[in-house]
Design an enzyme around this catalytic site. Structure first.
Site, short mmCIF file in Angstrom:
data_model
loop_
_atom_site.label_atom_id
_atom_site.label_comp_id
_atom_site.label_asym_id
_atom_site.label_seq_id
_atom_site.Cartn_x
_atom_site.Cartn_y
_atom_site.Cartn_z
N LYS A 59 -127.35 -2.50 -102.24
CA LYS A 59 -126.75 -1.65 -101.13
C LYS A 59 -126.79 -1.78 -99.81
O LYS A 59 -125.76 -2.03 -98.97
CB LYS A 59 -126.98 0.04 -101.19
CG LYS A 59 -126.70 0.33 -102.57
CD LYS A 59 -126.96 1.71 -102.99
CE LYS A 59 -126.48 2.35 -104.22
NZ LYS A 59 -126.77 3.74 -104.38
N ASP A 66 -122.03 7.73 -101.86
CA ASP A 66 -123.16 8.76 -102.18
C ASP A 66 -123.41 9.82 -101.39
O ASP A 66 -123.53 10.93 -102.01
CB ASP A 66 -124.41 7.68 -102.20
CG ASP A 66 -124.34 6.81 -103.22
OD1 ASP A 66 -124.16 6.81 -104.38
OD2 ASP A 66 -124.91 5.62 -103.15
#
Ligand code: NAP
Length: 307
Positions: A85, A121
């Site tokens: 990420k 997210d």
């Protein structure tokens, strides 16, 4: 279609043999456990989009080359999961402002040779709290349990960005939550609506009991609860009445923390909704159309039930 593709497969992609072709996917290490293919493939099928979503295994060393191959192979976009990420943010050629604030990217949209980075997210958590617990994340005083791991970090940061008036960090290894708190201070101070209360609470019953009485929502970001026979990370005696509980663990079973909450009348939900909403938001970024949420939820529940 293979369960997991590799960099080697991408290098000779013409022979991948998937029909309809794989145009979206998830890059991770490990990645075999990911339930995103079931969720996205159900959505693609329901909307009649001739594309598929696949799992691609890439180590940290392989990640740059894997990414560089995607535009020429006709990919529309990818999700990036552990451990990519932060690297995905560095490799994005453009960044959505929210991803820039969070400092991590979980979704890339491919536009020509450009990789545009997003983070779904955090917004996925916001939507999950709204849909499952009927509350606006930004209006709640939150205690983040497990604020030392990757999920805890992202959740704590999202709470600050969402406007939560108070964010308390709790972690088994105290030093990690203290370090996170120090990192987050500047974000807290720079908030335009005034600095929230941000602090660390020791993982010790008296301190936890006090902190829980002064919060509205506890978000479990520890890995305790992944197995059905795991104990609750918080004893039911510590939970005040009327607490909201969001357990980020995404299994089909109700976790022991959720069951402990049942005894005190807490409203609770598990991490499947967060997974669903981050996926739906990514789908909308790739296809510029509304994601079929009900279809994706059903596919995810079925996949979680089989795990
Ligand atoms: P991670 O980086 O390995 O962090 C694990 C965390 O759990 C650390 O804070 C660790 O504390 C704590 N922990 C582990 N065992 C513990 C124990 N016995 N008692 C107390 N604390 C313990 O993992 P992660 O990537 O953050 O993932 C954590 C959880 O979040 C997983 O269950 C994952 O499924 C979930 N998650 C859900 C979503 C979603 O979309 N729903 C997304 C991401 C992650 P120490 O620092 O003391 O080791």
């Amino acid at each position: 279609m293979k369960a997991v593709y590799t960099l080697e497969d991408l290098r000779c992609w013409a022979s991948s043999g998937a029909e309809p072709p794989i145009r979206i996917g998830v890059l991770g290490d490990p990645v075999a456990h990911s339930k995103s293919p079931q969720m996205h493939n159900a959505a693609l099928q329901a909307l009649g989009i001739p594309a598929r979503y696949g799992r691609i295994h890439a180590t940290a060393e392989q990640f740059p080359e894997t990414l560089s191959l995607l535009p020429q192979l006709g990919f529309i976009g990818v999700n990036c999961t552990i451990p990519h990420k932060a690297a995905a943010m560095q490799h994005a050629t453009r960044l959505d402002p929210h991803a820039k604030s969070l400092g991590v990217v979980n979704t890339l949209r491919i536009e020509g040779l450009d990789l545009v980075g997003y983070n779904t997210d955090g917004p996925g958590l916001e939507r999950a709290v709204a849909s499952e617990l009927g509350a606006q994340l930004g209006s709640l005083r939150v205690l983040v349990l497990g604020a030392g791991g990757g999920a805890g970090r992202a959740v704590a940061l999202q709470c600050l960005l969402s406007g939560c008036p108070s964010v308390m960090l709790v972690n088994r290894t105290l030093e990690k939550s203290e370090q996170l708190c120090a990192e987050l201070q500047s974000r807290a101070i720079s908030r335009t609506d005034g600095p929230p209360s941000l602090g660390v609470v020791a993982w010790e019953n008296d301190a936890l009991g006090d902190a829980l009485r002064q919060c509205d929502l506890v978000i479990n970001c520890t890995s305790v609860g992944m197995r059905e026979d795991d104990p609750s990370p918080l004893a039911s005696g510590l939970l005040p009445r009327g607490l909201l509980i969001y357990d980020t663990i995404y299994t089909a079973h109700r976790t022991a923390l959720m069951r402990a909450g049942d005894q005190t009348g807490a409203r609770s939900a598990n991490g499947l909704a967060m997974l669903l909403h981050q996926g739906a938001l990514a789908f909308e970024i790739w296809f510029d159309r509304e994601a079929p949420l009900a279809v994706m939820r059903a596919a995810l529940l079925e996949a979680a039930g089989r795990a």
